[in-house]
Each structure stands twice: as C-alpha cells, then as structure tokens.
Design a protein around this motif. Sequence first.
Motif, mmCIF file in Angstrom:
data_model
loop_
_atom_site.group_PDB
_atom_site.id
_atom_site.type_symbol
_atom_site.label_atom_id
_atom_site.label_comp_id
_atom_site.label_asym_id
_atom_site.label_seq_id
_atom_site.Cartn_x
_atom_site.Cartn_y
_atom_site.Cartn_z
ATOM 1 N N ASP A 140 -39.179 -54.826 11.224
ATOM 2 C CA ASP A 140 -37.957 -55.571 10.889
ATOM 3 C C ASP A 140 -36.858 -54.592 10.469
ATOM 4 O O ASP A 140 -35.699 -54.701 10.902
ATOM 5 C CB ASP A 140 -38.212 -56.550 9.729
ATOM 6 C CG ASP A 140 -39.061 -57.733 10.137
ATOM 7 O OD1 ASP A 140 -39.112 -58.043 11.339
ATOM 8 O OD2 ASP A 140 -39.672 -58.356 9.245
ATOM 9 N N THR A 141 -37.224 -53.634 9.634
ATOM 10 C CA THR A 141 -36.261 -52.611 9.223
ATOM 11 C C THR A 141 -35.817 -51.781 10.416
ATOM 12 O O THR A 141 -34.643 -51.407 10.526
ATOM 13 C CB THR A 141 -36.868 -51.712 8.133
ATOM 14 O OG1 THR A 141 -37.205 -52.522 6.999
ATOM 15 C CG2 THR A 141 -35.905 -50.627 7.700
ATOM 16 N N SER A 197 -37.179 -57.265 2.380
ATOM 17 C CA SER A 197 -35.914 -57.112 1.665
ATOM 18 C C SER A 197 -35.113 -55.896 2.142
ATOM 19 O O SER A 197 -33.879 -55.921 2.143
ATOM 20 C CB SER A 197 -36.162 -57.013 0.155
ATOM 21 O OG SER A 197 -37.012 -55.924 -0.149
ATOM 22 N N THR A 198 -35.803 -54.845 2.572
ATOM 23 C CA THR A 198 -35.098 -53.661 3.072
ATOM 24 C C THR A 198 -34.306 -53.996 4.325
ATOM 25 O O THR A 198 -33.128 -53.654 4.460
ATOM 26 C CB THR A 198 -36.094 -52.528 3.374
ATOM 27 O OG1 THR A 198 -36.846 -52.229 2.201
ATOM 28 C CG2 THR A 198 -35.371 -51.275 3.841
ATOM 29 N N ALA A 199 -34.950 -54.695 5.263
ATOM 30 C CA ALA A 199 -34.279 -55.082 6.501
ATOM 31 C C ALA A 199 -33.140 -56.056 6.228
ATOM 32 O O ALA A 199 -32.053 -55.944 6.805
ATOM 33 C CB ALA A 199 -35.293 -55.709 7.460
ATOM 34 N N THR A 200 -33.390 -57.019 5.344
ATOM 35 C CA THR A 200 -32.362 -58.009 5.010
ATOM 36 C C THR A 200 -31.135 -57.345 4.408
ATOM 37 O O THR A 200 -29.992 -57.635 4.786
ATOM 38 C CB THR A 200 -32.930 -59.050 4.032
ATOM 39 O OG1 THR A 200 -34.077 -59.677 4.613
ATOM 40 C CG2 THR A 200 -31.903 -60.122 3.700
ATOM 41 N N SER A 201 -31.357 -56.431 3.477
ATOM 42 C CA SER A 201 -30.236 -55.730 2.839
ATOM 43 C C SER A 201 -29.466 -54.875 3.836
ATOM 44 O O SER A 201 -28.238 -54.794 3.782
ATOM 45 C CB SER A 201 -30.750 -54.859 1.692
ATOM 46 O OG SER A 201 -31.360 -55.643 0.689
ATOM 47 N N LEU A 202 -30.189 -54.242 4.750
ATOM 48 C CA LEU A 202 -29.537 -53.405 5.757
ATOM 49 C C LEU A 202 -28.645 -54.237 6.673
ATOM 50 O O LEU A 202 -27.523 -53.836 7.005
ATOM 51 C CB LEU A 202 -30.600 -52.659 6.563
ATOM 52 C CG LEU A 202 -30.167 -51.486 7.438
ATOM 53 C CD1 LEU A 202 -29.387 -50.445 6.649
ATOM 54 C CD2 LEU A 202 -31.398 -50.848 8.086
ATOM 55 N N CYS A 203 -29.137 -55.409 7.072
ATOM 56 C CA CYS A 203 -28.318 -56.314 7.890
ATOM 57 C C CYS A 203 -27.091 -56.787 7.111
ATOM 58 O O CYS A 203 -25.985 -56.855 7.651
ATOM 59 C CB CYS A 203 -29.142 -57.518 8.328
ATOM 60 S SG CYS A 203 -30.371 -57.185 9.597
ATOM 61 N N MET A 204 -27.298 -57.117 5.854
ATOM 62 C CA MET A 204 -26.202 -57.608 5.023
ATOM 63 C C MET A 204 -25.140 -56.528 4.834
ATOM 64 O O MET A 204 -23.946 -56.788 4.988
ATOM 65 C CB MET A 204 -26.739 -58.065 3.663
ATOM 66 C CG MET A 204 -25.693 -58.622 2.719
ATOM 67 S SD MET A 204 -26.429 -59.347 1.226
ATOM 68 C CE MET A 204 -27.223 -57.908 0.498
ATOM 69 N N ASP A 205 -25.568 -55.316 4.530
ATOM 70 C CA ASP A 205 -24.624 -54.224 4.286
ATOM 71 C C ASP A 205 -23.808 -53.886 5.529
ATOM 72 O O ASP A 205 -22.650 -53.459 5.421
ATOM 73 C CB ASP A 205 -25.368 -52.976 3.810
ATOM 74 C CG ASP A 205 -25.963 -53.142 2.420
ATOM 75 O OD1 ASP A 205 -25.562 -54.093 1.716
ATOM 76 O OD2 ASP A 205 -26.831 -52.325 2.052
#
Length: 237
Positions: A140-141, A197-205
């Motif tokens: 995912d990341t 959460s790492t992948a989610t944050s990367l998409c969000m950023d």
Amino acid sequence: MNPIYKRVVLKLSGEALAGKKGSGIDTDTIMRIAKEIKEIQKVGVEISIVVGGGNFWRGANSKEMDRTTSDHIGMLGTVMNALALQDGLEKLDVITRVQSAIDMKQIAEPYIRRRAVRHLEKKRVVIFAAGTGNPYFSTDTTAALRAAEIEADVILVGKKGVDGIYDSDPKINSSAKKFENLTYIDILNLGLGVMDSTATSLCMDNKIPLIVFGIDDTGTIIDVINGKKIGTHVKED
C-alpha cells in the motif's frame, strides 16, 4: 471508452490474482485482469501497477520469523506475481516492463523513476515489484510512493471479496455500512483498515485521490477509469 484519467496506479492485492484458488496464481484471473488493462491502455491511459504478495506470503503476519527476513520473502512473492501478470499482458500483445525495487537484473529492470515515466509516455504498462525494497513497508505504501513519484492522477485499489470501504468487515458483520466518500483524515480517525497509516498519510500529504472498488466482477477496472461511481472515493477535504 471515455477515460477521465491520464495516468493511474492500479494496486492489486496478491489475493486478487489467486482468484477462487485462494493462494498461488490463477491463470484465468490473470488473463481477465490483463484483458481489462489492455482495453484501458488502447485508449491512451498510462497504466502502472503495484502488486502485493499475499497469495504467497504475508510478512507482517509471520510471528516466528525475523520480521526483516519475512518481509523480504513477501517481496519475492510480489515479483512472482508481477512476472505472471507481465506474461498475461504480453500474451495480449501489451508491451510491459517489470521494475523491481530489489536488484534482480536477470528478470526485471531496476526501479528508476525517470525510466518508469518514459515507459508510460511510450504507452507501456509498468509493473512495480518488490514493494519499496525495504522491510516494514507495505505494498500500500509502495502504491502511494510510486503514485507520488510518477505524478499519477489517482490510485485505483482493486479489492477481492469487497466492493469498497466499510465501517466494519462486511464478511463478518452483515450490517456493515459502506462509505461512498471519505477523506484521508476519516480513514485515520476511524481506524479503517483499507490502507496502513503510512500509506494513508503519504496520499494525504501529496493530495493523491484514491478509489477502492471490487475486482471480482469483470469490467470494474474499466468502469472506474470511465468515471462510473462505484466503490469508495477518498480524497482530501
């Protein structure tokens, strides 16, 4: 077809490639997905793919093995899936390149961002294998990272056995509620398990939209590319 995206990252779980077999590689499923990818590629959409390896090995779930070693085994599983998908695409005369984050030059190119972008510009399908090349990071990341690097318009997450994001596991809870739209903050705050959460944050950023949809039925990848409202759409506020 009337595609609404120019460049996409398609994230496929390893389980999706196993089809009804549950593990390993199902050739019929590979060819079904490859045919849809060909239809999309024919109309000019630039397609890159990130494949998981859960049909062979799930590194994070191995409790009796060193985590780094376990994750490396999982990365090798993604390479096997990438090569199988490449084979299916090339049987349909779709020019495909596998790029591996771990050096294995006898069977795959090394991942080089500029080379990947050039392949896409030449309308070749690019399959990213071996995750990020590092333990403790999921595929995912990898999808989020590669989407940011190649400046993809969207990440399309094809799920097996589920057609979007729910507030609980619909396989267990028949009353689970499906979300049509979410923000990345919603995913983090509600603890939804669609991405780590790492992948989610990367998409969000990096403000990368995400669409989570079911891949069990034929034609869903094409539907998403054409802008049909299926699955769950995730984007910033």
